[in-house]
Scaffold this motif. Structure first.
Motif, short mmCIF file in Angstrom:
data_model
loop_
_atom_site.label_atom_id
_atom_site.label_comp_id
_atom_site.label_asym_id
_atom_site.label_seq_id
_atom_site.Cartn_x
_atom_site.Cartn_y
_atom_site.Cartn_z
N LEU A 94 23.49 -7.50 26.92
CA LEU A 94 22.23 -7.03 27.52
C LEU A 94 21.85 -5.64 27.06
CD1 LEU A 94 22.65 -8.20 31.23
CD2 LEU A 94 21.31 -9.29 29.43
N GLY A 95 22.81 -4.88 26.56
CA GLY A 95 22.54 -3.49 26.25
C GLY A 95 22.60 -2.67 27.53
N MET A 96 22.27 -1.41 27.44
CA MET A 96 22.46 -0.53 28.58
C MET A 96 21.16 -0.14 29.28
SD MET A 96 25.67 -0.30 28.83
CE MET A 96 25.93 1.04 29.96
N GLU A 97 20.03 -0.70 28.86
CA GLU A 97 18.75 -0.25 29.42
C GLU A 97 18.64 -0.43 30.93
OE1 GLU A 97 14.13 -1.41 28.85
OE2 GLU A 97 15.28 -1.06 27.02
N ILE A 157 17.97 -13.92 36.07
CA ILE A 157 19.37 -13.75 35.67
C ILE A 157 19.91 -15.03 35.06
CG2 ILE A 157 21.73 -13.47 36.59
CD1 ILE A 157 20.31 -10.81 36.42
N SER A 158 19.66 -16.16 35.73
CA SER A 158 20.17 -17.45 35.24
C SER A 158 19.62 -17.76 33.85
CB SER A 158 19.80 -18.57 36.21
OG SER A 158 20.43 -18.37 37.45
N THR A 159 18.32 -17.55 33.67
CA THR A 159 17.70 -17.84 32.37
C THR A 159 18.27 -16.92 31.29
OG1 THR A 159 15.66 -18.55 33.44
CG2 THR A 159 15.49 -17.91 31.13
N GLU A 160 18.38 -15.64 31.60
CA GLU A 160 18.89 -14.68 30.61
C GLU A 160 20.34 -15.00 30.24
OE1 GLU A 160 18.45 -10.00 29.59
OE2 GLU A 160 17.62 -10.79 31.45
N PHE A 161 21.17 -15.29 31.24
CA PHE A 161 22.57 -15.61 30.96
C PHE A 161 22.69 -16.93 30.21
CE2 PHE A 161 24.90 -12.96 34.43
CZ PHE A 161 24.29 -11.81 33.96
N ASP A 162 21.85 -17.90 30.56
CA ASP A 162 21.87 -19.18 29.85
C ASP A 162 21.47 -18.99 28.39
OD1 ASP A 162 22.35 -21.98 29.90
OD2 ASP A 162 20.18 -22.34 29.99
N ASN A 163 20.42 -18.21 28.16
CA ASN A 163 19.97 -17.94 26.78
C ASN A 163 21.05 -17.22 25.96
OD1 ASN A 163 17.50 -19.14 27.31
ND2 ASN A 163 16.43 -17.20 27.65
N LEU A 164 21.87 -16.43 26.63
CA LEU A 164 22.96 -15.71 25.94
C LEU A 164 24.23 -16.56 25.81
CD1 LEU A 164 22.53 -12.23 27.67
CD2 LEU A 164 22.03 -12.78 25.26
#
Length: 170
Positions: A107-110, A159-166
């Protein structure tokens, strides 16, 4: 709810479960069981209601408190007070273990804070809706800051979408 509450008078009324120690905290703490809630009552007449399981239960609890205060002699109590939801806290479970170090790198630190020596969870800030999500390696989440339940649901979706995409969710 009203102007100028006499917290000592509330204590002396025999309100069961009320706690007031001005030296420790400037407000009176009062808990009810049906619906379950806790109140912080201040001399200004402001009341904070916490611990309700839903917005509807918070409204019911506040009306219960208003009626209780009226019953013990606070005549100027509004029995239908204006209620402002300030912070909804929700929990969720992604049902998978997470490597928080991997998440930080991905995710980086932003919008992410992670200091495991200080706090075991990763703190993830979402701008819209404005939320803070605590993410734990167990896959459990605490979503805070919502003004309506749908805000927390949207935070979980983000969160779910971002984690799934990663590729972080099994």
């Amino acid at each position: 709810m009203a102007e100028d509450f006499d917290l000592v008078k509330i204590m002396e009324s025999g309100l069961e479960g009320a706690e007031y120690n001005k030296a420790k905290f400037p407000g009176l703490v009062y808990r009810i069981q049906n619906p379950k809630a806790a109140f912080l009552i201040f001399t200004s007449g402001k009341v904070v209601c916490t611990g309700s399981k839903s917005v509807e239960n918070a409204h019911k609890a506040i009306i219960t408190l208003a009626n209780t205060l009226k019953d013990i002699g606070f005549d100027k109590i509004d029995l239908d007070p204006e209620v402002h939801v300030q912070n909804i806290v929700a929990t969720a479970d992604l049902k998978t273990n997470l490597n928080l170090n991997t998440i930080v790198m991905a995710l980086g630190m932003e919008n992410v804070e992670y200091e495991p020596e200080v706090f075991p969870g990763l703190v993830y800030r979402i701008d819209a809706p404005k939320l803070v999500v605590l993410i734990f390696s167990s896959g459990k989440l605490v979503i805070a800051g919502g003004k309506i339940p749908e805000d927390c649901e949207e935070g979980l979706r983000i969160i779910s979408t971002e984690f799934d995409n990663l590729g972080l969710l099994s």
